[in-house]
Design an enzyme around this catalytic site. Structure first.
Site, PDB file in Angstrom:
ATOM      1  N   HIS A  54      45.087  44.513  35.364  1.00 56.22           N
ATOM      2  CA  HIS A  54      45.269  43.094  35.633  1.00 56.22           C
ATOM      3  C   HIS A  54      45.001  42.297  34.365  1.00 56.22           C
ATOM      4  O   HIS A  54      44.482  42.828  33.372  1.00 56.22           O
ATOM      5  CB  HIS A  54      44.349  42.628  36.783  1.00 56.22           C
ATOM      6  CG  HIS A  54      42.888  42.795  36.527  1.00 56.22           C
ATOM      7  ND1 HIS A  54      42.108  43.732  37.175  1.00 56.22           N
ATOM      8  CD2 HIS A  54      42.054  42.139  35.692  1.00 56.22           C
ATOM      9  CE1 HIS A  54      40.874  43.650  36.743  1.00 56.22           C
ATOM     10  NE2 HIS A  54      40.811  42.691  35.836  1.00 56.22           N
TER      11      HIS A  54
HETATM   12  P1  TYD Z   1      38.650  45.001  40.919  1.00 57.39           P
HETATM   13  O1  TYD Z   1      38.641  43.765  40.092  1.00 57.39           O
HETATM   14  O2  TYD Z   1      39.902  45.350  41.653  1.00 57.39           O
HETATM   15  O3  TYD Z   1      38.193  46.228  40.053  1.00 57.39           O
HETATM   16  P2  TYD Z   1      38.877  46.866  38.753  1.00 57.39           P
HETATM   17  O4  TYD Z   1      39.724  45.828  38.131  1.00 57.39           O
HETATM   18  O5  TYD Z   1      37.731  47.277  37.914  1.00 57.39           O
HETATM   19  O6  TYD Z   1      39.652  48.056  39.152  1.00 57.39           O
HETATM   20  O7  TYD Z   1      37.449  44.871  41.954  1.00 57.39           O
HETATM   21  C1  TYD Z   1      37.194  45.838  42.968  1.00 57.39           C
HETATM   22  C2  TYD Z   1      36.630  45.116  44.189  1.00 57.39           C
HETATM   23  O8  TYD Z   1      35.387  44.487  43.884  1.00 57.39           O
HETATM   24  C3  TYD Z   1      37.555  44.027  44.694  1.00 57.39           C
HETATM   25  O9  TYD Z   1      37.511  44.049  46.099  1.00 57.39           O
HETATM   26  C4  TYD Z   1      36.920  42.753  44.198  1.00 57.39           C
HETATM   27  C5  TYD Z   1      35.446  43.099  44.125  1.00 57.39           C
HETATM   28  N1  TYD Z   1      34.738  42.395  43.043  1.00 57.39           N
HETATM   29  C6  TYD Z   1      33.821  41.403  43.373  1.00 57.39           C
HETATM   30  O10 TYD Z   1      33.586  41.092  44.556  1.00 57.39           O
HETATM   31  N2  TYD Z   1      33.148  40.767  42.370  1.00 57.39           N
HETATM   32  C7  TYD Z   1      33.367  41.062  41.073  1.00 57.39           C
HETATM   33  O11 TYD Z   1      32.716  40.476  40.173  1.00 57.39           O
HETATM   34  C8  TYD Z   1      34.336  42.073  40.738  1.00 57.39           C
HETATM   35  C9  TYD Z   1      34.630  42.429  39.294  1.00 57.39           C
HETATM   36  C10 TYD Z   1      34.990  42.714  41.750  1.00 57.39           C
END
Ligand code: TYD
Length: 138
Positions: A54
């Site tokens: 992303h």
């Molecule tokens: P995501 O951003 O998809 O992880 P990555 O980009 O590392 O693969 O986040 C995974 C899950 O965690 C998603 O449901 C959102 C949640 N999340 C939070 O609630 N707070 C946060 O600060 C972050 C980074 C993720």
């Protein structure tokens, strides 16, 4: 754009070790040039798993491999560039509109992320084609 001029911004942290072990400090608005409003970390990523995929519209982040190593693929809308995070004293700035993927986590990798704002799903661009369109307006 050639890979040699891809805009990678590193933050160099000081290792304040002594005979007891290592100490690395990151101070808000000093070592990183934004106010740190959120800290999160990936302490135990399964082998072979890749994360991220992303870009953010506004969020600024600094990534640090507090332990172990991983590879970060960056894409600025024009081209991609790989960097290796393998030292607790190396901070990688990931600024807005920079697509990023995290790959090749070692078993001992603890990836620490310092962020300029609270979690906000509406700040994410999770579709790569949408990212390319936004990064390259006609
Ligand atoms: P995501 O951003 O998809 O992880 P990555 O980009 O590392 O693969 O986040 C995974 C899950 O965690 C998603 O449901 C959102 C949640 N999340 C939070 O609630 N707070 C946060 O600060 C972050 C980074 C993720």
């Amino acid at each position: 754009m050639s890979q040699s001029i891809f805009p990678v911004h590193w933050i160099h942290l000081t290792l304040r070790g002594d005979e007891r072990g290592d100490l690395v400090v990151v101070e808000s608005e000093r070592d990183v040039d934004f106010a740190i409003r959120r800290v999160y970390f990936l302490p135990r990523t399964a082998l072979g798993v890749a994360r991220g995929f992303h870009a953010h519209k506004h969020l600024r982040q600094v990534l640090i491999a507090a332990s172990g190593s991983c590879r970060i693929l960056l894409h600025n809308g024009k081209c991609a560039y790989d960097v290796i995070l393998d030292s607790p004293t190396k901070g990688l700035e990931v600024n807005p509109m920079m697509w990023h993927e995290m790959h090749d986590f070692t078993e001992d990798c603890v990836l620490l992320v310092l962020a300029s704002d609270l979690y906000d799903e509406s700040d994410y661009i999770r579709d790569f084609n949408e990212f390319l369109s936004l990064a390259n307006p006609r």
